[in-house]
Design a protein around this motif. Structure first.
Motif, PDB file in Angstrom:
ATOM      1  N   THR A  29       0.718  -1.291  -0.074  1.00  0.00           N
ATOM      2  CA  THR A  29       0.009  -0.128   0.044  1.00  0.00           C
ATOM      3  C   THR A  29       0.803   1.266  -0.117  1.00  0.00           C
ATOM      4  OG1 THR A  29      -0.106  -0.186   2.344  1.00  0.00           O
ATOM      5  CG2 THR A  29      -1.930  -0.970   1.236  1.00  0.00           C
ATOM      6  N   SER A  30       2.193   1.100   0.334  1.00  0.00           N
ATOM      7  CA  SER A  30       2.848   2.326   0.129  1.00  0.00           C
ATOM      8  C   SER A  30       4.324   1.794  -0.072  1.00  0.00           C
ATOM      9  CB  SER A  30       3.007   2.944   1.673  1.00  0.00           C
ATOM     10  OG  SER A  30       3.521   2.446   2.570  1.00  0.00           O
ATOM     11  N   ILE A  31       5.330   2.824  -0.613  1.00  0.00           N
ATOM     12  CA  ILE A  31       6.607   2.510  -1.022  1.00  0.00           C
ATOM     13  C   ILE A  31       7.584   3.891  -0.406  1.00  0.00           C
ATOM     14  CG2 ILE A  31       8.355   2.135  -2.699  1.00  0.00           C
ATOM     15  CD1 ILE A  31       6.008   0.521  -4.384  1.00  0.00           C
ATOM     16  N   CYS A  45       6.153   0.567 -10.130  1.00  0.00           N
ATOM     17  CA  CYS A  45       4.900   0.458  -9.403  1.00  0.00           C
ATOM     18  C   CYS A  45       3.764  -0.077 -10.144  1.00  0.00           C
ATOM     19  CB  CYS A  45       4.400   1.843  -8.886  1.00  0.00           C
ATOM     20  SG  CYS A  45       5.582   2.771  -7.992  1.00  0.00           S
ATOM     21  N   TYR A  46       4.188  -0.247 -11.567  1.00  0.00           N
ATOM     22  CA  TYR A  46       3.288  -0.916 -12.670  1.00  0.00           C
ATOM     23  C   TYR A  46       2.262  -1.949 -12.104  1.00  0.00           C
ATOM     24  CZ  TYR A  46       1.085  -2.331 -17.021  1.00  0.00           C
ATOM     25  OH  TYR A  46       0.308  -2.570 -17.937  1.00  0.00           O
ATOM     26  N   GLY A  47       1.006  -1.793 -12.127  1.00  0.00           N
ATOM     27  CA  GLY A  47      -0.091  -2.759 -11.799  1.00  0.00           C
ATOM     28  C   GLY A  47      -0.190  -3.063 -10.213  1.00  0.00           C
ATOM     29  N   LEU A  48       0.462  -2.245  -9.354  1.00  0.00           N
ATOM     30  CA  LEU A  48       0.204  -2.252  -7.774  1.00  0.00           C
ATOM     31  C   LEU A  48      -1.200  -1.523  -7.446  1.00  0.00           C
ATOM     32  CD1 LEU A  48       3.745  -1.500  -6.710  1.00  0.00           C
ATOM     33  CD2 LEU A  48       2.764  -3.667  -6.820  1.00  0.00           C
ATOM     34  N   LYS A  49      -2.360  -2.315  -7.639  1.00  0.00           N
ATOM     35  CA  LYS A  49      -3.659  -1.772  -7.384  1.00  0.00           C
ATOM     36  C   LYS A  49      -4.073  -1.129  -6.350  1.00  0.00           C
ATOM     37  CE  LYS A  49      -5.883  -6.114  -6.750  1.00  0.00           C
ATOM     38  NZ  LYS A  49      -6.664  -7.193  -7.560  1.00  0.00           N
ATOM     39  N   ASN A  50      -3.293  -1.635  -5.243  1.00  0.00           N
ATOM     40  CA  ASN A  50      -3.587  -1.134  -3.883  1.00  0.00           C
ATOM     41  C   ASN A  50      -2.584   0.014  -3.207  1.00  0.00           C
ATOM     42  OD1 ASN A  50      -5.883  -2.571  -3.401  1.00  0.00           O
ATOM     43  ND2 ASN A  50      -4.583  -4.579  -3.315  1.00  0.00           N
ATOM     44  N   LEU A  51      -1.657   0.388  -4.190  1.00  0.00           N
ATOM     45  CA  LEU A  51      -0.657   1.466  -3.845  1.00  0.00           C
ATOM     46  C   LEU A  51      -1.258   2.574  -3.363  1.00  0.00           C
ATOM     47  CD1 LEU A  51       2.413   1.834  -3.241  1.00  0.00           C
ATOM     48  CD2 LEU A  51       2.286   2.798  -5.656  1.00  0.00           C
ATOM     49  N   LYS A  52      -1.156   3.117  -2.215  1.00  0.00           N
ATOM     50  CA  LYS A  52      -1.801   4.286  -2.045  1.00  0.00           C
ATOM     51  C   LYS A  52      -0.563   5.518  -2.049  1.00  0.00           C
ATOM     52  CE  LYS A  52      -5.540   2.617   0.805  1.00  0.00           C
ATOM     53  NZ  LYS A  52      -6.484   2.539   2.043  1.00  0.00           N
ATOM     54  N   SER A  53       0.491   5.248  -1.743  1.00  0.00           N
ATOM     55  CA  SER A  53       1.383   6.394  -1.624  1.00  0.00           C
ATOM     56  C   SER A  53       2.771   5.953  -1.927  1.00  0.00           C
ATOM     57  CB  SER A  53       1.359   7.061  -0.247  1.00  0.00           C
ATOM     58  OG  SER A  53       1.918   6.083   0.886  1.00  0.00           O
ATOM     59  N   ILE A  54       3.436   6.910  -2.689  1.00  0.00           N
ATOM     60  CA  ILE A  54       4.993   6.553  -2.830  1.00  0.00           C
ATOM     61  C   ILE A  54       5.748   7.867  -2.526  1.00  0.00           C
ATOM     62  CG2 ILE A  54       4.912   7.033  -5.348  1.00  0.00           C
ATOM     63  CD1 ILE A  54       7.097   5.005  -5.749  1.00  0.00           C
ATOM     64  N   THR A  55       7.040   7.613  -1.973  1.00  0.00           N
ATOM     65  CA  THR A  55       7.928   8.587  -1.546  1.00  0.00           C
ATOM     66  C   THR A  55       9.000   8.298  -2.350  1.00  0.00           C
ATOM     67  OG1 THR A  55       7.108   8.800   0.842  1.00  0.00           O
ATOM     68  CG2 THR A  55       9.318   9.691   0.323  1.00  0.00           C
ATOM     69  N   LEU A  56       9.458   9.221  -3.407  1.00  0.00           N
ATOM     70  CA  LEU A  56      10.541   9.256  -4.104  1.00  0.00           C
ATOM     71  C   LEU A  56      11.666  10.215  -3.740  1.00  0.00           C
ATOM     72  CD1 LEU A  56       8.591   9.593  -7.620  1.00  0.00           C
ATOM     73  CD2 LEU A  56       9.516   7.574  -6.873  1.00  0.00           C
ATOM     74  N   CYS A  71      -2.307   1.544 -11.052  1.00  0.00           N
ATOM     75  CA  CYS A  71      -2.357   2.025  -9.304  1.00  0.00           C
ATOM     76  C   CYS A  71      -3.468   2.860  -9.015  1.00  0.00           C
ATOM     77  CB  CYS A  71      -0.889   2.867  -9.266  1.00  0.00           C
ATOM     78  SG  CYS A  71       0.558   1.971  -9.452  1.00  0.00           S
ATOM     79  N   GLU A  72      -4.510   2.111  -9.225  1.00  0.00           N
ATOM     80  CA  GLU A  72      -6.023   2.575  -9.105  1.00  0.00           C
ATOM     81  C   GLU A  72      -6.288   3.475  -7.755  1.00  0.00           C
ATOM     82  OE1 GLU A  72      -8.453  -1.383  -9.152  1.00  0.00           O
ATOM     83  OE2 GLU A  72      -7.736  -0.783 -11.078  1.00  0.00           O
ATOM     84  N   SER A  73      -5.443   2.896  -6.536  1.00  0.00           N
ATOM     85  CA  SER A  73      -5.682   3.582  -5.413  1.00  0.00           C
ATOM     86  C   SER A  73      -4.796   4.626  -5.010  1.00  0.00           C
ATOM     87  CB  SER A  73      -5.376   2.478  -4.386  1.00  0.00           C
ATOM     88  OG  SER A  73      -6.506   1.491  -4.424  1.00  0.00           O
ATOM     89  N   LEU A  74      -3.693   4.937  -6.070  1.00  0.00           N
ATOM     90  CA  LEU A  74      -2.698   5.991  -5.415  1.00  0.00           C
ATOM     91  C   LEU A  74      -3.372   7.290  -5.173  1.00  0.00           C
ATOM     92  CD1 LEU A  74       0.422   6.297  -5.462  1.00  0.00           C
ATOM     93  CD2 LEU A  74       0.102   7.006  -7.614  1.00  0.00           C
TER      94      LEU A  74
END
Length: 77
Positions: A29-31, A45-56, A71-74
């Motif tokens: 859900t987060s990276i 992140c391609y295809g991570l449908k439950n990913l909500k946040s990413i910190t780059l 990433c439909e939940s981003l």
């Protein structure tokens, strides 16, 4: 999922695989990527449908095509 800044005393500077290739990726859900990362070789992140946040890290200058496809939940980058 927090990516470490180093593994076995070696700095992590690149990511060359998609997290979607990891078993259980649907639970990610987060990276958080460390500041040591300076290159993303693939759309990690391609295809991570439950990913909500990413910190780059601030020093990333290139984001691969379709990085957030599927990433439909981003909600937050």
């Amino acid at each position: 999922m927090v990516i470490p800044a180093e593994v076995n005393v070696v700095p992590v500077t690149k990511i060359s695989f998609s997290f979607c290739s990891i078993a259980g990726c649907d639970k990610i859900t987060s990276i958080v990527l460390p500041d040591t990362i300076d290159e993303l070789k693939v759309s990690i992140c391609y295809g991570l449908k439950n990913l909500k946040s990413i910190t780059l890290p601030a020093n990333i200058t290139y984001i691969p095509p379709r990085m957030f496809s599927g990433c439909e939940s981003l909600e937050e980058i």
